[in-house]
Design a protein around this motif. Structure first.
Motif, PDB file in Angstrom:
ATOM      1  N   UNK A  72       0.925  -1.249  -0.062  1.00 37.54           N
ATOM      2  CA  UNK A  72       0.053   0.215   0.055  1.00 37.54           C
ATOM      3  C   UNK A  72       0.912   1.372  -0.170  1.00 37.54           C
ATOM      4  N   UNK A  73       2.084   1.197   0.684  1.00 38.67           N
ATOM      5  CA  UNK A  73       2.860   2.331   0.719  1.00 38.67           C
ATOM      6  C   UNK A  73       3.519   2.599  -0.573  1.00 38.67           C
ATOM      7  N   UNK A  74       3.812   1.581  -1.290  1.00 35.93           N
ATOM      8  CA  UNK A  74       4.304   1.750  -2.765  1.00 35.93           C
ATOM      9  C   UNK A  74       3.610   2.058  -3.655  1.00 35.93           C
ATOM     10  N   UNK A  75       2.221   1.857  -3.637  1.00 39.69           N
ATOM     11  CA  UNK A  75       1.110   2.385  -4.380  1.00 39.69           C
ATOM     12  C   UNK A  75       0.724   4.026  -4.165  1.00 39.69           C
ATOM     13  N   UNK A  76       1.042   4.361  -3.084  1.00 38.03           N
ATOM     14  CA  UNK A  76       0.646   6.072  -2.810  1.00 38.03           C
ATOM     15  C   UNK A  76       1.385   6.682  -3.796  1.00 38.03           C
ATOM     16  N   UNK A  77       0.614   7.649  -4.450  1.00 37.06           N
ATOM     17  CA  UNK A  77       1.407   8.712  -5.252  1.00 37.06           C
ATOM     18  C   UNK A  77       1.640   9.957  -4.400  1.00 37.06           C
ATOM     19  N   UNK A  78       2.729  10.471  -4.636  1.00 34.78           N
ATOM     20  CA  UNK A  78       3.253  11.527  -3.957  1.00 34.78           C
ATOM     21  C   UNK A  78       2.831  12.771  -4.877  1.00 34.78           C
ATOM     22  N   UNK A  79       2.560  13.989  -4.308  1.00 34.44           N
ATOM     23  CA  UNK A  79       2.438  15.110  -4.823  1.00 34.44           C
ATOM     24  C   UNK A  79       3.765  15.698  -5.166  1.00 34.44           C
ATOM     25  N   UNK A  80       3.846  16.539  -6.538  1.00 31.64           N
ATOM     26  CA  UNK A  80       5.011  17.101  -6.886  1.00 31.64           C
ATOM     27  C   UNK A  80       4.901  18.408  -7.642  1.00 31.64           C
ATOM     28  N   UNK A  81       5.677  19.348  -7.270  1.00 33.41           N
ATOM     29  CA  UNK A  81       5.672  20.638  -7.849  1.00 33.41           C
ATOM     30  C   UNK A  81       7.054  20.930  -8.432  1.00 33.41           C
ATOM     31  N   UNK A  82       6.688  21.590  -9.504  1.00 34.71           N
ATOM     32  CA  UNK A  82       8.130  21.997 -10.293  1.00 34.71           C
ATOM     33  C   UNK A  82       7.833  23.463 -10.925  1.00 34.71           C
ATOM     34  N   UNK A  83       8.723  24.212 -10.509  1.00 38.91           N
ATOM     35  CA  UNK A  83       8.821  25.553 -11.079  1.00 38.91           C
ATOM     36  C   UNK A  83       9.987  25.763 -12.127  1.00 38.91           C
ATOM     37  N   UNK A  84       9.502  26.151 -13.377  1.00 40.07           N
ATOM     38  CA  UNK A  84      10.474  26.278 -14.397  1.00 40.07           C
ATOM     39  C   UNK A  84      11.354  27.321 -14.133  1.00 40.07           C
ATOM     40  N   UNK A  85      12.554  27.165 -14.839  1.00 44.56           N
ATOM     41  CA  UNK A  85      13.727  28.086 -14.945  1.00 44.56           C
ATOM     42  C   UNK A  85      13.356  29.601 -15.146  1.00 44.56           C
TER      43      UNK A  85
ATOM     44  N   UNK B 237      10.337  30.947 -14.556  1.00 41.54           N
ATOM     45  CA  UNK B 237       9.707  31.498 -13.229  1.00 41.54           C
ATOM     46  C   UNK B 237      10.649  31.774 -12.272  1.00 41.54           C
ATOM     47  N   UNK B 238      11.622  30.987 -12.057  1.00 45.33           N
ATOM     48  CA  UNK B 238      12.661  31.133 -10.881  1.00 45.33           C
ATOM     49  C   UNK B 238      13.595  32.652 -11.133  1.00 45.33           C
ATOM     50  N   UNK B 239      13.604  32.579 -12.646  1.00 45.19           N
ATOM     51  CA  UNK B 239      14.550  33.875 -12.711  1.00 45.19           C
ATOM     52  C   UNK B 239      13.458  35.225 -12.567  1.00 45.19           C
ATOM     53  N   UNK B 240      12.285  35.134 -12.931  1.00 37.16           N
ATOM     54  CA  UNK B 240      11.368  36.171 -12.661  1.00 37.16           C
ATOM     55  C   UNK B 240      11.475  36.344 -11.130  1.00 37.16           C
ATOM     56  N   UNK B 241      11.153  35.332 -10.305  1.00 40.89           N
ATOM     57  CA  UNK B 241      11.044  35.405  -8.721  1.00 40.89           C
ATOM     58  C   UNK B 241      12.335  36.225  -8.156  1.00 40.89           C
ATOM     59  N   UNK B 242      13.403  35.670  -8.795  1.00 41.45           N
ATOM     60  CA  UNK B 242      14.827  36.148  -8.207  1.00 41.45           C
ATOM     61  C   UNK B 242      14.818  37.882  -8.366  1.00 41.45           C
ATOM     62  N   UNK B 243      14.291  38.086  -9.747  1.00 43.99           N
ATOM     63  CA  UNK B 243      14.337  39.541 -10.275  1.00 43.99           C
ATOM     64  C   UNK B 243      13.566  40.368  -9.455  1.00 43.99           C
ATOM     65  N   UNK B 244      12.236  39.807  -9.140  1.00 43.60           N
ATOM     66  CA  UNK B 244      11.333  40.425  -8.265  1.00 43.60           C
ATOM     67  C   UNK B 244      11.857  40.809  -7.029  1.00 43.60           C
ATOM     68  N   UNK B 245      12.551  39.876  -6.419  1.00 44.18           N
ATOM     69  CA  UNK B 245      13.091  40.004  -5.059  1.00 44.18           C
ATOM     70  C   UNK B 245      13.965  40.945  -5.014  1.00 44.18           C
ATOM     71  N   UNK B 246      14.894  41.053  -6.087  1.00 44.66           N
ATOM     72  CA  UNK B 246      15.998  42.018  -5.901  1.00 44.66           C
ATOM     73  C   UNK B 246      15.498  43.443  -5.862  1.00 44.66           C
ATOM     74  N   UNK B 247      14.516  43.550  -6.821  1.00 42.26           N
ATOM     75  CA  UNK B 247      14.122  44.954  -6.971  1.00 42.26           C
ATOM     76  C   UNK B 247      13.198  45.507  -5.621  1.00 42.26           C
ATOM     77  N   UNK B 248      12.336  44.620  -5.115  1.00 42.16           N
ATOM     78  CA  UNK B 248      11.804  44.964  -3.852  1.00 42.16           C
ATOM     79  C   UNK B 248      12.541  45.135  -2.703  1.00 42.16           C
TER      80      UNK B 248
END
Length: 94
Positions: A27-40, A42-53
């Protein structure tokens, strides 16, 4: 006369416990895990936004600190009241 032997009861329950272990692992093997992936991008946009603010915010905070320490910072009562009115309107009158 002896009807039940105590040794047999323990043997059966330990057998049942051993049979349940593979099911639990399966049963443990059959459980699916949630995954989130952020594109490169999007990461660049987040970093640029953090730097300016961050720089703008740090500059604003430093300006406020200097004005407060110099005693030249004053709160505008009308602006403060405008910001507080929506907060107090959400509570019903008793």
């Amino acid at each position: 006369m002896k009807i039940n032997e105590t040794g047999r009861v323990g043997g059966v329950s330990s057998y049942q416990r051993n049979m349940d272990v593979p099911r639990q692992e399966e049963q443990k093997k059959n459980r699916r895990k949630d995954e989130v992936s952020i594109s490169a991008e999007a990461m660049e946009m987040l970093q640029a936004q953090d730097k300016t603010t961050d720089t703008e915010r740090a500059q604003k905070i430093q300006d406020l600190k200097s004005r407060v320490s110099a005693g030249t910072y004053h709160v505008d009562a009308e602006k403060l009241a405008e910001k507080l009115i929506p907060y107090f309107k959400q509570f019903p009158e008793s």
